[in-house]
Design an enzyme around this catalytic site. Sequence first.
Site, PDB file in Angstrom:
ATOM      1  N   LYS A 225       0.839  -1.268   0.088  1.00  0.00           N
ATOM      2  CA  LYS A 225       0.039   0.005  -0.074  1.00  0.00           C
ATOM      3  C   LYS A 225       0.967   1.154  -0.155  1.00  0.00           C
ATOM      4  CE  LYS A 225      -4.364  -1.460   2.290  1.00  0.00           C
ATOM      5  NZ  LYS A 225      -5.015  -1.277   3.533  1.00  0.00           N
TER       6      LYS A 225
ATOM      7  N   GLU B  65     -19.571  -7.899   8.668  1.00  0.00           N
ATOM      8  CA  GLU B  65     -20.696  -7.271   9.456  1.00  0.00           C
ATOM      9  C   GLU B  65     -21.606  -8.295   9.990  1.00  0.00           C
ATOM     10  OE1 GLU B  65     -19.281  -4.749   6.005  1.00  0.00           O
ATOM     11  OE2 GLU B  65     -19.895  -6.974   5.995  1.00  0.00           O
TER      12      GLU B  65
ATOM     13  N   ARG C 107     -25.990  -4.917   5.460  1.00  0.00           N
ATOM     14  CA  ARG C 107     -25.386  -6.406   5.210  1.00  0.00           C
ATOM     15  C   ARG C 107     -25.610  -7.324   6.284  1.00  0.00           C
ATOM     16  NH1 ARG C 107     -19.603  -5.845   2.412  1.00  0.00           N
ATOM     17  NH2 ARG C 107     -20.475  -7.359   1.002  1.00  0.00           N
TER      18      ARG C 107
END
Length: 631
Positions: free
Chosen positions: A283, A368, A396
């Site tokens: 990243k 979730e 979700r």
Amino acid sequence: MTEIGHYPLLEQYDTPEALRRLPEAQLPELAQELRNFLIESVSQTGGHLAAGLGTIELTLALHYVFQTPEDRLVWDVGHQSYPHKIMTGRRKNMHSLRQRHGISGFPKRSESPFDTFGVGHSSTSISAALGMALAAKQQQSDRKIVAVIGDGALTAGMAFEALNHAGDLDANLLVVLNDNDMSISENVGGMSNYLAKILSGKLYSSVREGSKKVLRRMPSVWELARRAEEHVKGMVIPGTLFEELGFNYIGPIDGHDLPALVNTLGNIRSLSGPQFLHVITKKGKGYPPAEENPCEYHGVTRFDPKTGTLQRSKGAVTYTEVFGKWLCDMAERDPLLMAITPAMREGSGMVEYFQRFPERSFDVGIAEQHAVTLAAGLACEGLKPVVAIYSTFLQRAYDQLIHDVAIQNLPVLFAIDRAGLVGADGATHAGSFDLSFMRCIPNMLIMAPTDENECRQMLYTGYMHTGPAAVRYPRGRGPGVEVQNTMESLPVGKAELRRQGHSIALLAFGSMLAPALDAGEQLDATVINMRFVKPLDIDTLLAAARDHSLIVTIEENAIYGGAGSAINEALAKIENVPAIINLGLPDRFVDHGVHEQLLADCGLDAKGIVATVHHYIAACTAPVLANSINS
């Protein structure tokens, strides 16, 4: 906006068709130009940066090898897709990124044929790509299908459901795992790249498949060979899991080594069946500030590209900060408090809490459903769970909210951030529906704060409640009300009169109180801070209906099924119902842009509220009603 610099190769080869004419030896030079352009562009618009910097080489290699858009390329979430946008003919529009009428910060099918699947929520890419692979098979097409998914997104159950199904179907699908956090393996280097080339090559593939056909006729020998292959590969590469799911695992390889990427992808393109390529990236690659702090540079405001200094907003605290401070204060008071978040520790303001209370902190990853049921399990044993989650992601876990929490009437507090419109992130991240989908659930206590201090007191009220409770608050800063250090439970289901007026009553929920008060001054209207969506303050509501000719409900939630609908349902039970106007988010997905402008577009600023009331009065066909309001 400052003019973007000159990038000679990028300006000439910024479409896949042009890219594939570029000599392979020049790809590294193009990659450097693309990386520099991305940094300069995002520094002027804000947006997601670190993830995209990590996929520069992968993006170029994919478009170089595959015949996009005929070959389908599906990105997961989309945080890493800015290089893809730049290389698919949208370089000149990057100045409009995430702005009203500009290009989206996420892949969007209506924006480009290269955006094959609209995304915003994590872990959908493999399922979508599998559907496309099955469609290609049904249509007898030889187009290739590629899904790119990050190691974080792979924590979600949906990704494994798709992997399990794809392996069982023997679909022609390539899944590229963009592993940028070393969460699976650190085994990167020359040997890994060499192995990947062998494992993706035609010789290995043909020998492997030919051997299978022969050995399957001798079951005991076949089982021995299969196990031997697994153990040998397992010693040098971490692919056993994916092999067991039915994929041919290849990698890991260096995701910043363009020759290795192009060579390996070229080999894989000729293979059939489910393929899994493990790519290691970094990243923020190539930009020191983002490499050193990829979390801070995941989503950025405008910044100085030379120094990396981010623009900091000044003024009132954010609702997220209010929650983070309350969480720490409450945890000091109550050792039973347990905090859960599905991969939103920083975004939900929980960094300090996680540092101070590590044994009572649970970041479950992008899961979730698990987060909500985990909270239910904790509550069953007498603990006090707080689930910090964005409104758009609570969708979700709707079944878990109903089945595992509400039916059992468990004391779980949901701190719901990003409620309402979210500005630049657009429709995929907007919290437009939580009032609608929560208020129909029995046992739910639902609150919407109008300012920072009320948010703190509502969090305490919900925490002390004996059943499931939700506090939904918007993204960003509040109106600037001082937050008290004290915590007091609000009287449940009681609204607050904020302005006494005549004829018109404005019933405001949460963030809509500020524009309602402004509009109330212009209309000489009564303004009520409703505070509670469930239960409603029926006494105050009936009094407002009795004393006013027109009631206007105002909420930053979908009109259909929202708080205004609750008002309608309550007043439908009485005689002499006054005229009612419901204001809220329209029956369409609201695109990205500046939050204040989007609210104005929806008629939810003071000007829009006043205009709607005046238009209603002017169009009113009942003279008695019109006269009553005008008087």
